[in-house]
Design a protein around this motif. Structure first.
Motif, PDB file in Angstrom:
ATOM      1  N   ARG A  97       0.864  -1.172   0.000  1.00 16.55           N
ATOM      2  CA  ARG A  97       0.000   0.000   0.000  1.00 16.55           C
ATOM      3  C   ARG A  97       0.902   1.224   0.000  1.00 16.55           C
ATOM      4  O   ARG A  97       1.031   1.920   0.992  1.00 16.55           O
ATOM      5  CB  ARG A  97      -0.895   0.009   1.249  1.00 16.55           C
ATOM      6  N   PRO A  98       1.549   1.506  -1.140  1.00 17.28           N
ATOM      7  CA  PRO A  98       2.527   2.590  -1.152  1.00 17.28           C
ATOM      8  C   PRO A  98       1.916   3.948  -0.853  1.00 17.28           C
ATOM      9  O   PRO A  98       2.619   4.874  -0.488  1.00 17.28           O
ATOM     10  CB  PRO A  98       3.075   2.542  -2.586  1.00 17.28           C
TER      11      PRO A  98
ATOM     12  N   ALA B  16      -6.055  12.720   6.349  1.00 15.63           N
ATOM     13  CA  ALA B  16      -5.739  11.657   5.385  1.00 15.63           C
ATOM     14  C   ALA B  16      -4.575  10.816   5.883  1.00 15.63           C
ATOM     15  O   ALA B  16      -4.560   9.592   5.749  1.00 15.63           O
ATOM     16  CB  ALA B  16      -5.408  12.267   4.030  1.00 15.63           C
ATOM     17  N   ARG B  17      -3.589  11.479   6.477  1.00 18.19           N
ATOM     18  CA  ARG B  17      -2.454  10.743   7.051  1.00 18.19           C
ATOM     19  C   ARG B  17      -2.938   9.779   8.130  1.00 18.19           C
ATOM     20  O   ARG B  17      -2.539   8.615   8.169  1.00 18.19           O
ATOM     21  CB  ARG B  17      -1.443  11.720   7.657  1.00 18.19           C
ATOM     22  N   ALA B  18      -3.838  10.286   8.988  1.00 17.98           N
ATOM     23  CA  ALA B  18      -4.343   9.422  10.060  1.00 17.98           C
ATOM     24  C   ALA B  18      -5.117   8.232   9.492  1.00 17.98           C
ATOM     25  O   ALA B  18      -5.049   7.129  10.027  1.00 17.98           O
ATOM     26  CB  ALA B  18      -5.223  10.230  11.010  1.00 17.98           C
ATOM     27  N   PHE B  19      -5.856   8.472   8.400  1.00 26.38           N
ATOM     28  CA  PHE B  19      -6.564   7.369   7.741  1.00 26.38           C
ATOM     29  C   PHE B  19      -5.601   6.444   7.015  1.00 26.38           C
ATOM     30  O   PHE B  19      -5.917   5.301   6.733  1.00 26.38           O
ATOM     31  CB  PHE B  19      -7.569   7.915   6.711  1.00 26.38           C
ATOM     32  N   LEU B  22      -2.955   9.023   2.262  1.00 25.87           N
ATOM     33  CA  LEU B  22      -2.305  10.128   1.546  1.00 25.87           C
ATOM     34  C   LEU B  22      -1.728   9.622   0.225  1.00 25.87           C
ATOM     35  O   LEU B  22      -1.031   8.615   0.210  1.00 25.87           O
ATOM     36  CB  LEU B  22      -1.155  10.699   2.377  1.00 25.87           C
ATOM     37  N   SER B  23      -2.016  10.339  -0.842  1.00 26.51           N
ATOM     38  CA  SER B  23      -1.360  10.020  -2.109  1.00 26.51           C
ATOM     39  C   SER B  23       0.063  10.580  -2.048  1.00 26.51           C
ATOM     40  O   SER B  23       0.375  11.431  -1.194  1.00 26.51           O
ATOM     41  CB  SER B  23      -2.119  10.675  -3.265  1.00 26.51           C
ATOM     42  N   PRO B  24       0.950  10.130  -2.930  1.00 24.72           N
ATOM     43  CA  PRO B  24       2.314  10.674  -2.914  1.00 24.72           C
ATOM     44  C   PRO B  24       2.337  12.197  -3.061  1.00 24.72           C
ATOM     45  O   PRO B  24       3.135  12.876  -2.410  1.00 24.72           O
ATOM     46  CB  PRO B  24       2.980   9.987  -4.107  1.00 24.72           C
ATOM     47  N   GLU B  25       1.452  12.719  -3.908  1.00 25.02           N
ATOM     48  CA  GLU B  25       1.419  14.179  -4.084  1.00 25.02           C
ATOM     49  C   GLU B  25       0.952  14.862  -2.801  1.00 25.02           C
ATOM     50  O   GLU B  25       1.487  15.895  -2.400  1.00 25.02           O
ATOM     51  CB  GLU B  25       0.470  14.548  -5.237  1.00 25.02           C
TER      52      GLU B  25
END
Lengths: 191, 247
Positions: A97-98, B16-19, B22-25
């Motif tokens: 899950r990258p 989003a981080r807590a979930f 987060l996408s790379p962007e």
């Protein structure tokens, strides 16, 4: 500040572990083994690997039990945090899950109540209370994700909503819940 | 972007981080907001997600009996407190059979208080060495610990072992503790926690029992690090004191 009374018996298990009382870990396994196993299995497959991660989680519990602060969270929340943390760590290692972001660099420190920014107690009662104040559409998404165990993509398939909408509603809903549980601090509007 | 808008954006990214989604962007944006604008991640969000995980989960199922047995076995191996290295009493000789020693070893771990009649770690080490299929490796100190000599003995079948040191500096347990890591590439890329221990200030040879947190089947190296009191779950290996490895 919303508060609910700790469950004295269940919440005493972690302090007993921290005091290294005989059989406290066995009680901890009996009380929370299902919770840890269930959380970790959502993220880690196959079961043989999930079992390893469960063992890591209980090993971390043994080491970190003295950081449990019942005024900040229920024992279930504290243990859920460790189970989730170990799962995310496994996902990172396996790079399956990258998109998952690594835990904060200071995560070890922030687990400690000494550095926690608020004294909001995160437990079932307060969470249900905060959840009930969310808009219906957001609350439904939370239930699909946490109760149903669906990923964001699976929720999109099930509801027909765009993936971006689901992510935004869940993120803003989480911020809204934080603001409900922490009303004394000014936060931006959530939705 | 106004500061309030920036804060709102950071909150969304932090949620989003807590979930964990987060996408790379988004991760790059989150990092930039922290580095350039001084925002910091909010641990309350992590607690909330963990609490929701624990509270709303409807699919809680009991672990298998085998897993419970493994967990209880693992718990029995946890040190009641940081293992304290013992000076070897020179007048003692190993006199107990392997089976009796193994029983004593389990009792030591489970019961915590040591009785006068309990065998010492040095005696248990000797009985372990007397058994079959025992791995024995020499420790080599890193430059900062160059005066260290010692070895480690380990048995896969018994899942037990001992370290023996001379010249490993005494530690102040309120500031640092030594921690053992067992490298077993067949089970994981990360080493297994072998337990934390202290070295007393009275000098001489000391023997430390190994408390592996997880099963280890094919260890190739044993690494001693210096960590914070209580040890850590994942070592950054900032201070490595010694390494024992297969040739």
């Amino acid at each position: 500040m919303p508060r609910s009374e700790p469950n004295p018996v269940v919440d005493e298990i972690l302090p007993r572990v921290a005091r290294r009382e005989p059989l406290a870990m066995n009680d901890c396994i009996a009380q929370f083994g299902g919770l840890v196993w269930s959380i970790i299995r959502r993220y880690v497959q196959p079961d043989s690997e999930a079992e390893d991660v469960v063992q890591e989680a209980f090993s971390e519990l043994w080491q970190k039990a003295d950081r449990f602060d019942r005024s900040r969270a229920s024992a279930a929340t504290f243990i859920g945090l460790i189970a989730r943390r170990r799962s995310i760590d496994w996902l990172r290692r396996k790079s399956r899950r990258p998109e998952l972001h690594p835990l904060p660099p200071d995560f070890d420190e922030v687990v400690s109540s000494e550095t926690a920014p608020t004294n909001t107690r995160v437990d079932a009662e307060n969470l249900q209370g905060a959840l009930s104040k969310l808009p219906d559409e957001s609350r439904e998404l939370f239930k699909l994700h946490f109760s149903g165990g669906l990923t964001h993509a699976e929720i999109a398939d099930k509801t027909g909503l765009p993936l971006g909408t689901i992510k935004t509603r869940l993120r803003r809903g989480l911020i809204e819940m934080r603001n409900i549980l922490r009303p004394s601090q000014t936060q931006p509007a959530a939705s | 972007m106004k500061s309030t808008e920036m804060k709102q954006r950071f909150d969304e990214l932090d949620a989003a981080r807590a979930f964990g989604d987060l996408s790379p962007e988004e991760q790059a944006e989150w990092t930039q907001l922290i580095n350039k604008h001084g925002f910091s991640s909010d641990f309350d969000l992590d607690l909330l997600v963990a609490g929701l995980d624990a509270t709303l989960a409807e699919d809680v199922v009991a672990p298998s009996a085998d897993l419970v047995k493994k967990l209880e076995g693992q718990a029995a191996g946890f040190s009641p407190k940081a293992a304290v290295a013992e000076a070897i009493p020179f007048w003692r000789n190993p006199a107990l059979g392997w089976a009796a020693a193994a029983c004593f070893a389990v009792a030591l771990v489970v019961m915590n208080p040591r009785a006068e009649t309990d065998p010492s770690s040095a005696e248990l080490r000797e009985t372990l060495i007397a058994g079959a299929d025992v791995l024995q490796l020499e420790f080599a100190g890193t430059p900062e610990f160059e005066n260290l000599t010692g070895d480690v003995v380990w048995t896969d079948d018994g899942q037990s072992g001992f370290m023996r040191f001379t010249g490993l500096p005494a530690n102040d347990p309120t500031k640092t503790q030594y921690q053992l890591w067992i490298v077993d590439p067949t089970r994981d890329e990360r080493p297994v926690d072998g337990g934390v221990f202290n070295i007393p200030s009275d000098g001489g040879e000391v023997v430390v029992p190994i408390r592996a947190a997880l099963r280890v089947d094919s260890p190739v190296a044993f690494v001693i690090t210096v960590e914070q009191p209580g040890g850590v779950v994942v070592s950054k290996q900032e201070i490595v004191a010694a390494i024992a490895q297969r040739g």
